[in-house]
Design a protein around this motif. Structure first.
Motif, PDB file in Angstrom:
ATOM      1  N   PHE A 111       6.640   5.750 -10.850  1.00 28.57           N
ATOM      2  CA  PHE A 111       6.619   4.836  -9.692  1.00 28.57           C
ATOM      3  C   PHE A 111       5.636   5.333  -8.631  1.00 28.57           C
ATOM      4  CE2 PHE A 111      10.648   4.264 -11.796  1.00 28.57           C
ATOM      5  CZ  PHE A 111      10.841   2.894 -11.779  1.00 28.57           C
ATOM      6  N   ASN A 112       4.719   6.177  -9.057  1.00 26.66           N
ATOM      7  CA  ASN A 112       3.731   6.771  -8.145  1.00 26.66           C
ATOM      8  C   ASN A 112       4.340   7.605  -7.022  1.00 26.66           C
ATOM      9  OD1 ASN A 112       1.406   5.935  -9.440  1.00 26.66           O
ATOM     10  ND2 ASN A 112       1.596   3.892  -8.503  1.00 26.66           N
ATOM     11  N   PRO A 140       9.938  -0.801  -2.585  1.00 30.59           N
ATOM     12  CA  PRO A 140      10.082  -2.117  -3.228  1.00 30.59           C
ATOM     13  C   PRO A 140      10.767  -2.055  -4.595  1.00 30.59           C
ATOM     14  CG  PRO A 140       7.763  -1.454  -3.060  1.00 30.59           C
ATOM     15  CD  PRO A 140       8.550  -0.527  -2.194  1.00 30.59           C
ATOM     16  N   LYS A 141      10.629  -0.904  -5.262  1.00 29.60           N
ATOM     17  CA  LYS A 141      11.226  -0.842  -6.602  1.00 29.60           C
ATOM     18  C   LYS A 141      12.476   0.031  -6.638  1.00 29.60           C
ATOM     19  CE  LYS A 141       7.240  -2.032  -9.276  1.00 29.60           C
ATOM     20  NZ  LYS A 141       6.124  -1.599 -10.085  1.00 29.60           N
ATOM     21  N   LEU A 189      16.775   3.415  -9.112  1.00 29.40           N
ATOM     22  CA  LEU A 189      18.189   3.793  -9.179  1.00 29.40           C
ATOM     23  C   LEU A 189      18.745   3.602 -10.582  1.00 29.40           C
ATOM     24  CD1 LEU A 189      19.564   2.412  -5.784  1.00 29.40           C
ATOM     25  CD2 LEU A 189      19.480   4.812  -6.512  1.00 29.40           C
ATOM     26  N   LYS A 190      18.329   2.525 -11.198  1.00 26.38           N
ATOM     27  CA  LYS A 190      18.819   2.250 -12.547  1.00 26.38           C
ATOM     28  C   LYS A 190      18.397   3.364 -13.499  1.00 26.38           C
ATOM     29  CE  LYS A 190      18.397  -1.420 -15.730  1.00 26.38           C
ATOM     30  NZ  LYS A 190      17.497  -2.541 -16.010  1.00 26.38           N
ATOM     31  N   ARG A 191      17.132   3.738 -13.387  1.00 25.20           N
ATOM     32  CA  ARG A 191      16.614   4.795 -14.255  1.00 25.20           C
ATOM     33  C   ARG A 191      17.306   6.134 -13.954  1.00 25.20           C
ATOM     34  NH1 ARG A 191      11.296   4.064 -15.916  1.00 25.20           N
ATOM     35  NH2 ARG A 191      11.589   6.056 -16.972  1.00 25.20           N
TER      36      ARG A 191
END
Ligand code: ARG
Length: 547
Positions: A18-19, A48-49, A54-56
């Motif tokens: 995610f940079n 934004p992501k 969180l899911k990961r």
């Protein structure tokens, strides 16, 4: 935490997708019902992501066998409960877990007594902190050197010699008692009597020019003094890899000054050399009479170490009153283009008497360290009449060390024997007592020493609390090593000992009809011994056999 390195790495590479380049830092949890926490995602609440991140994260955390349970709070604080079963399996390997990845070579410059003078209470903290940091770094896998850096050269020695000459003292036969009396008289005279001052200065100059007779006198003084210093240090369980002193670097000073002059780093000012570095006040490199200063010697000492000891870092464990000196030393090393290494002043506050006043003898002199040792020894003897000599000796050093290291090194503290020997207080006696108890329990149990299995389902709260406390070792060890602060480990040793006592006190272990409970508590006791002994080693304390 070592066992979680893999998880940390996974989370870090996940964030990179995610940079986000971020060092994942798993810490001890502030929330009582959890063990560990991760705060890294708090600052990405508005990313934004974030939902995808969180899911990961949940996926990674869910797959980690070391994690029993976790929760993610509203600000993205992550709390983790450790899986005790997994954790217990690796507990006994703590010594391997605390090794650093890139070992370094570190010199510990501590102690620093001056010859002609006895060790005094002012030396205690440097000795304790120095030895502890040395031990901690050694356990971490760094290559360590301790150097006592004796004050064995320069004006104080010249004053002693001049005083001796004037008073027709036979230096070949001088005793340490006589020598210790000369020192204050000589330095007093030096301040009051200008003729004595001039003669001493000329002795100093001739010493620097290697005058044979003076060098012989100096050798006598040094040998008598060193013998006495060593005997006190041995009593306090101190030893050094290097017994170097200021005298060892004297010959390096003239060429050093020569090269600094050539490189336009220093200039003459009224006969004195001052550094060309723009500072306020200006940094004095030599005195106007040409004699060397404390700083001159410390610069040359670095040259000597660069040549003979190969190091990455040097730690100077010295009283905080020498702050300016070390600032000047470090900025000069840089300005003079000495090879780029790390240097740090590990400073500490003052040890005062029980009233908070500077430690003095009845006559007003500085209190000798050996007298503080004897007083502590006698006190311990009074409260432990039946104990053998060796155990009393170890306990004395425990008190002198633990009470010192439990205090944050930057704060001053009062030496209070009654408080420091209290069996129920936060003391060296308390932690030794817990260790002795644990040892006795294991010996009496005739337990198979290779067995470390635990029946998790049969653990009571006090067992769990103690087992979970071992998680903290790596964290406190890290803090101690990163900040050069042994007190984290001293505090932790107390906490573990308290947890052990709680685990031990509730039930009769050896005669317990429940064999699982008995087994669990004995194994837990074995872990406690591993941890408590390791912590003592970090602090420079020997475990006592009996109490
Ligand atoms: N001998 C010095 C003193 O009594 C302490 C030496 C500390 N180490 C150093 N490299 N300057 O103040």
């Amino acid at each position: 935490m070592y066992q979680l390195t893999k998880l940390e790495n996974n989370l870090e590479s996940l964030l990179l997708e995610f940079n986000i380049s971020e060092k994942i830092d798993i810490r001890l949890s502030k929330d009582e019902s959890y063990d560990l926490q991760i705060n890294n995602l708090v600052k990405y609440q508005k990313h934004p992501k974030i939902n995808e991140i969180l899911k990961r994260f949940k996926n990674e955390l869910g797959n980690e066998s070391f994690i029993e349970e976790y929760s993610i709070g509203n600000k993205n604080f992550i709390n983790i409960e450790v899986n005790l079963h997994e954790f217990v399996n690796s507990l006994e390997n703590i010594r391997n877990f605390i090794k650093v990845h890139n070992p370094q070579s570190i010199i510990f410059d501590y102690g620093g007594p001056n010859i002609g003078k006895p060790l005094h209470v002012g030396h205690l903290r440097s000795l304790n902190i120095g030895r502890s940091l040395y031990n901690i770094n050694k356990l971490a896998g760094n290559k360590v050197f301790s150097d006592i850096h004796l004050g064995d050269w320069g004006m104080p020695i010249a004053q002693i010699i001049q005083y001796g000459i004037e008073n027709k003292i036979d230096f070949k036969k001088i005793t340490i008692e006589e020598l210790e009396e000369i020192y204050p008289s000589a330095s007093d005279l030096y301040l009051k009597n200008s003729q004595f001052m001039e003669s001493a200065q000329s002795v100093n100059k001739n010493l620097n020019d290697n005058n044979k007779d003076l060098i012989n006198i100096w050798k006598n003084i040094k040998s008598v003094s060193l013998k006495s210093l060593k005997s006190t240090l041995e009593k306090l369980y101190h030893d050094f890899d290097l017994w170097k002193g200021e005298s060892d670097v004297n010959s390096l000073i003239p060429p050093m000054l020569e090269s600094l002059k050539e490189n336009n780093k220093i200039s003459l000012d009224d006969g004195a050399y001052i550094s060309n570095l723009e500072t306020d006040p200006k940094i004095l490199i030599t005195k106007s009479d040409g004699s060397y200063l404390y700083l001159t010697t410390d610069l040359a000492t670095v040259l000597d170490r660069l040549k003979n000891t190969m190091f990455d870092k040097t730690f100077y464990v010295v009283d905080k009153r020498q702050k300016l000196h070390f600032e000047q030393l470090f900025s000069s090393l840089k300005y003079f283009d000495f090879p780029d290494k790390e240097y740090a002043h590990i400073s500490f506050g003052t040890l005062n008497d029980s009233e908070g006043n500077p430690f003095k003898t009845r006559e007003g002199g500085t209190k000798k360290l050996i007298d503080l040792f004897d007083e502590t020894y006698n006190y311990i003897e009074k409260i432990n009449e039946k104990l053998d000599e060796n155990s009393k000796h170890i306990l004395t050093n425990t008190v002198l060390t633990y009470s010192d290291l439990i205090t944050n090194r930057n704060t001053d503290y009062k030496f209070d024997l009654e408080k420091f020997t209290n069996v129920n207080g936060k003391t060296g006696i308390y932690v030794q007592y817990a260790n002795v108890r644990a040892n006795k329990l294991i010996t009496d149990s005739l337990l198979d020493t290779s067995d470390f299995s635990i029946k998790i389902s049969k653990l009571d709260d006090s067992d769990k609390n103690l087992l979970k406390s071992y998680i903290k070792f790596e964290f406190y060890f890290q803090q101690a090593i990163q900040n050069n602060e042994p007190h984290h480990l001293a505090d932790y040793l107390y906490e573990l000992s308290r947890q052990f006592n709680a685990m031990y006190q509730g039930v009769n272990i050896l005669e317990n009809p429940d064999s699982d409970l008995k087994h669990n508590k004995l194994i837990n006791t074995k872990f406690f011994l591993i941890y408590s002994s390791l912590l003592m080693e970090c602090l420079g304390i020997l475990p006592v056999k009996k109490m």
